[in-house]
Design a protein around this motif. Structure first.
Motif, PDB file in Angstrom:
ATOM      1  N   TYR A  66     -30.696  19.645   3.341  1.00 22.07           N
ATOM      2  CA  TYR A  66     -31.017  19.045   4.852  1.00 22.07           C
ATOM      3  C   TYR A  66     -32.142  17.917   4.802  1.00 22.07           C
ATOM      4  O   TYR A  66     -33.250  18.099   3.982  1.00 22.07           O
ATOM      5  CB  TYR A  66     -31.780  20.285   5.782  1.00 22.07           C
ATOM      6  CG  TYR A  66     -32.282  20.026   7.026  1.00 22.07           C
ATOM      7  CD1 TYR A  66     -31.558  19.491   8.134  1.00 22.07           C
ATOM      8  CD2 TYR A  66     -33.487  19.773   7.335  1.00 22.07           C
ATOM      9  CE1 TYR A  66     -31.733  18.982   9.376  1.00 22.07           C
ATOM     10  CE2 TYR A  66     -33.971  19.418   8.718  1.00 22.07           C
ATOM     11  CZ  TYR A  66     -33.228  19.084   9.582  1.00 22.07           C
ATOM     12  OH  TYR A  66     -33.780  18.660  10.921  1.00 22.07           O
ATOM     13  N   LYS A  73     -31.556  11.622   4.034  1.00 23.41           N
ATOM     14  CA  LYS A  73     -29.843  12.066   4.061  1.00 23.41           C
ATOM     15  C   LYS A  73     -29.198  11.342   3.098  1.00 23.41           C
ATOM     16  O   LYS A  73     -28.406  12.036   2.364  1.00 23.41           O
ATOM     17  CB  LYS A  73     -29.674  11.792   5.395  1.00 23.41           C
ATOM     18  CG  LYS A  73     -30.034  12.705   6.852  1.00 23.41           C
ATOM     19  CD  LYS A  73     -29.530  12.269   8.255  1.00 23.41           C
ATOM     20  CE  LYS A  73     -29.899  13.172   8.882  1.00 23.41           C
ATOM     21  NZ  LYS A  73     -29.576  12.761  10.451  1.00 23.41           N
ATOM     22  N   LYS A  77     -26.986  13.069  -0.113  1.00 20.87           N
ATOM     23  CA  LYS A  77     -25.721  12.840  -0.356  1.00 20.87           C
ATOM     24  C   LYS A  77     -25.446  12.497  -1.879  1.00 20.87           C
ATOM     25  O   LYS A  77     -24.811  12.786  -2.373  1.00 20.87           O
ATOM     26  CB  LYS A  77     -25.295  11.431   0.252  1.00 20.87           C
ATOM     27  CG  LYS A  77     -24.864  11.792   1.731  1.00 20.87           C
ATOM     28  CD  LYS A  77     -24.489  10.446   2.499  1.00 20.87           C
ATOM     29  CE  LYS A  77     -24.272  11.082   4.091  1.00 20.87           C
ATOM     30  NZ  LYS A  77     -23.809   9.847   4.950  1.00 20.87           N
ATOM     31  N   GLU A  94     -26.637  17.897   8.768  1.00 26.91           N
ATOM     32  CA  GLU A  94     -26.526  16.661   9.193  1.00 26.91           C
ATOM     33  C   GLU A  94     -27.953  16.620  10.508  1.00 26.91           C
ATOM     34  O   GLU A  94     -28.493  15.453  10.671  1.00 26.91           O
ATOM     35  CB  GLU A  94     -25.344  15.873   9.683  1.00 26.91           C
ATOM     36  CG  GLU A  94     -24.534  15.564   8.713  1.00 26.91           C
ATOM     37  CD  GLU A  94     -24.724  14.631   7.721  1.00 26.91           C
ATOM     38  OE1 GLU A  94     -25.806  13.810   8.079  1.00 26.91           O
ATOM     39  OE2 GLU A  94     -24.335  14.519   6.588  1.00 26.91           O
ATOM     40  N   GLU A  98     -26.744  21.531  13.705  1.00 27.12           N
ATOM     41  CA  GLU A  98     -26.079  21.930  12.420  1.00 27.12           C
ATOM     42  C   GLU A  98     -27.041  22.987  11.584  1.00 27.12           C
ATOM     43  O   GLU A  98     -26.586  24.274  10.869  1.00 27.12           O
ATOM     44  CB  GLU A  98     -25.656  20.797  11.318  1.00 27.12           C
ATOM     45  CG  GLU A  98     -24.627  20.176  12.007  1.00 27.12           C
ATOM     46  CD  GLU A  98     -23.973  19.239  11.052  1.00 27.12           C
ATOM     47  OE1 GLU A  98     -23.955  19.380   9.852  1.00 27.12           O
ATOM     48  OE2 GLU A  98     -23.067  18.316  11.324  1.00 27.12           O
TER      49      GLU A  98
END
Length: 205
Positions: A66, A73, A77, A94, A98
């Motif tokens: 998170y 973010k 990834k 995201e 969530e």
């Protein structure tokens, strides 16, 4: 030149040359600081013992990630992409909605990777105790080791953030150096897995 209080154009040219030299020296010092910052972080985490973190990730049934902003973010990834090659699949969270859903699914032994520049977030602070009660591990990446998230984490990886202004108009910070310990964590994770496999082969033979 007269408005500047100078004797003439020749004196103006001298001042311009001096100013240019000063600017070049400032640029050179700035570049050295940028390089030195990366080198210090590389040297620190080159010798850092990631073994407890590696074992935690290896033993986690599920790994979540998170981030609290655009860079964070993107970082997650990259975390997901790297560990995918080691057959560890990371579930990206995201947003806050969530996170609430994922929180209900998290079980004891799971790990949630939290990336935050400041390490201070009112929404997350309300979740640390619940994560602890559920037995969920926290691995955090922050730009300082002195913040609420770092204190709440099982393990915290910090890279001291520096921010400065140069040429009187541009701002620079070294937040991207956070990728350095991530790359080294992954490299040592692979080494750990290879060593473990080779030890198993010796035992079997």
């Amino acid at each position: 030149t007269k408005k500047l209080g100078l004797e003439g154009f020749a004196e103006l040219k001298v001042l311009l040359k001096l100013n240019q030299k000063s600017s070049q020296e400032i640029d050179e010092e700035f570049i050295h600081r940028v390089c030195d910052s990366d080198i210090q972080i590389i040297n620190h985490y080159r010798n850092y013992d990631f073994t407890p973190i590696i074992k935690m990730l290896e033993q986690s049934p599920t790994i979540y990630a998170y981030g609290t902003g655009m860079f964070q973010k993107s970082f997650n990834k990259e975390f997901q992409r790297l560990f995918m090659h080691a057959d560890r699949w990371v579930r990206l969270i995201e947003g806050a909605g969530e996170f609430e859903v994922a929180l209900n699914s998290m079980k004891a032994g799971d790990t949630v990777v939290i990336v935050s520049s400041s390490g201070e977030n009112d929404y997350l602070e309300d979740k640390y105790d619940l994560l602890n009660l559920k037995g969920v591990h926290i691995l955090s990446f922050t730009n300082s080791a002195n913040n609420s998230l770092a204190y709440a984490s099982d393990y915290n990886i910090a890279t001291e953030l520096t921010k400065e202004r140069f040429h009187d108009q541009f701002y620079f910070d070294n937040i991207v150096t956070m990728y350095i310990p991530l790359k080294l964590l992954f490299a040592k994770y692979i080494n750990y897995q290879v060593s473990k496999y080779e030890d198993d082969q010796v035992i079997d033979s």
